[in-house]
Design a protein around this motif. Structure first.
Motif, PDB file in Angstrom:
ATOM      1  N   THR A 104       0.734  -1.164   0.008  1.00 12.68           N
ATOM      2  CA  THR A 104      -0.049  -0.115  -0.084  1.00 12.68           C
ATOM      3  C   THR A 104       0.896   1.117  -0.117  1.00 12.68           C
ATOM      4  O   THR A 104       0.367   2.376   0.057  1.00 12.68           O
ATOM      5  CB  THR A 104      -0.881   0.116   1.195  1.00 12.68           C
ATOM      6  N   ARG A 252       0.493  -1.252   6.498  1.00 11.93           N
ATOM      7  CA  ARG A 252      -1.150  -1.650   6.853  1.00 11.93           C
ATOM      8  C   ARG A 252      -1.219  -3.018   7.377  1.00 11.93           C
ATOM      9  O   ARG A 252      -2.059  -3.534   7.758  1.00 11.93           O
ATOM     10  CB  ARG A 252      -1.694  -1.890   5.272  1.00 11.93           C
ATOM     11  N   LEU A 256      -4.258  -0.352  10.769  1.00  4.16           N
ATOM     12  CA  LEU A 256      -5.354  -0.024   9.772  1.00  4.16           C
ATOM     13  C   LEU A 256      -5.786   1.411   9.991  1.00  4.16           C
ATOM     14  O   LEU A 256      -6.035   1.805  10.673  1.00  4.16           O
ATOM     15  CB  LEU A 256      -6.665  -1.239  10.055  1.00  4.16           C
ATOM     16  N   PRO A 257      -6.292   1.939   8.775  1.00  5.75           N
ATOM     17  CA  PRO A 257      -6.651   3.348   8.881  1.00  5.75           C
ATOM     18  C   PRO A 257      -7.933   3.466   9.051  1.00  5.75           C
ATOM     19  O   PRO A 257      -8.894   2.468   8.940  1.00  5.75           O
ATOM     20  CB  PRO A 257      -6.801   3.745   7.402  1.00  5.75           C
ATOM     21  N   ARG A 282      -9.349  -1.782  15.228  1.00  6.24           N
ATOM     22  CA  ARG A 282      -8.252  -1.103  14.789  1.00  6.24           C
ATOM     23  C   ARG A 282      -7.077  -1.335  16.111  1.00  6.24           C
ATOM     24  O   ARG A 282      -6.015  -1.590  15.644  1.00  6.24           O
ATOM     25  CB  ARG A 282      -8.406   0.464  14.362  1.00  6.24           C
TER      26      ARG A 282
END
Length: 342
Positions: A104, A252, A256-257, A282
């Motif tokens: 990513t 990632r 995690l976003p 998360r």
């Protein structure tokens, strides 16, 4: 005129010889005697043949190399130099299973594996030594024979880029120089390490490039005392060879976003899951990822191998340079860090 292939452009970007030469000038040329001889490599290690005796230099020479016979005869401390080993073979095991096609940041993990292999390869073949590889792709384990020269190394790097990403596709035409290796099914890193150890018994450098992610069903979080399947064969490999483990990770995989509902696909099994990335999810993911990394780090430490971490969101050349400096410091030799950013 035919447009250049995208993979060729990618190879030029990932493994530029000019970039590696700049790395040599900034760091490795200042590191006296790397790998098993006069190599500008990544791991410290003198030669094995005795050479001439010379006067001992306090603070510079290792007292373990003291030549006591000459010292007693001359009443002056002398040390015995070591002649570097030549005609070495470096073998790499490159994990090309589907999890390595994830990324990513600046590149996917497979591309970073090519970069790591290039760093080891170019710093090994410069003195005419041979580099070979075992490629663990979805079609099974393939052996790329050890050859000398930069042309052969570029062919190996291109073979890694061309390796299939889907199970059952078999090796492409560009991998015609490889040979199939039995005993290492898809995704079995332990079996691949065992095949490398059994197939290449001559002492030398062994490099394992992988993300070291646990297979389906293994959970280092709920069972932190469980030993990874690859630990025992890697320990046996390190008992005979100089081993470097290169762990390739993507940011990632660590956290995690905050993006809400997402679809996630397991690259190894193809399973798709819808997950709501809440704050609690998360947090639990970050804790599990940290536990998995610590589990891997502890296992590699128990194996007694050198451990280099490369990330897809970082400058891999700088990380390799820092690693080389740390290894020389750990070996008790002074180094110059000019050109290496702190």
């Amino acid at each position: 005129m035919t447009a250049p292939r995208r993979d060729d452009d990618k190879l030029a970007q990932l493994a530029p010889e000019r970039t590696l030469r700049r790395l040599e000038l900034q760091v490795t040329r200042r590191l006296d005697g790397l790998l098993n001889g006069e190599h500008l490599g990544l791991l410290p290690g003198p030669g094995t043949e005795l050479a001439e005796a010379r006067l001992y230099q306090p603070g510079e020479d290792d007292v373990r190399h003291m030549d006591w016979a000459v010292t007693a005869r001359t009443t002056t401390p002398h040390v015995r130099d070591l002649v570097a080993d030549h005609e070495l073979e470096a073998w790499a095991l490159v994990d090309l299973t589907p999890s390595m096609d994830f990324g990513t940041a600046a590149m996917v993990k497979r591309d970073l594996a090519v970069a790591a292999l290039a760093a080891v390869g170019f710093l090994t073949v410069r003195l005419g030594d041979r580099v070979g590889a075992y490629l663990q792709h979805p079609g099974g384990l393939r052996r790329w024979p050890a050859r000398t020269g930069k042309a052969a190394l570029y062919a190996l790097l291109q073979a890694v880029l061309d390796a299939p990403t889907e199970p059952g596709t078999g090796p492409p035409a560009r991998m015609s120089g490889t040979t199939a290796t039995a005993g290492a099914p898809h995704g079995d890193l332990a079996a691949a390490i065992t095949s490398l150890a059994r197939g290449q018994t001559r002492r030398g450098l062994r490099v394992v490039i992988s993300d070291f992610l646990p297979p389906a069903g293994a959970d280092p979080v709920t069972d932190p005392d469980a030993q990874p399947a690859w630990e025992s064969p890697l320990r046996r490999l390190a008992a005979r060879h100089q081993v470097l483990a290169v762990e390739v990770i993507d940011p990632r995989e660590l956290d995690l976003p905050d993006v809400g509902l997402v679809e996630m696909t397991d690259p190894e099994t193809g399973a798709v899951h819808e997950i709501v990335l809440s704050r609690r999810t998360r947090r639990r993911y970050a804790e599990a990822a940290a536990a998995q990394r610590e589990h891997t780090r502890a296992a590699l430490r128990r194996c007694g191998v050198h451990h280099l971490v490369l990330r897809t969101d970082r400058d891999w050349i700088t990380d390799v340079a820092r690693f080389a400096v740390r290894q020389r410091r750990a070996a008790g030799r002074a180094v110059s860090t000019a050109g290496v950013r702190p």
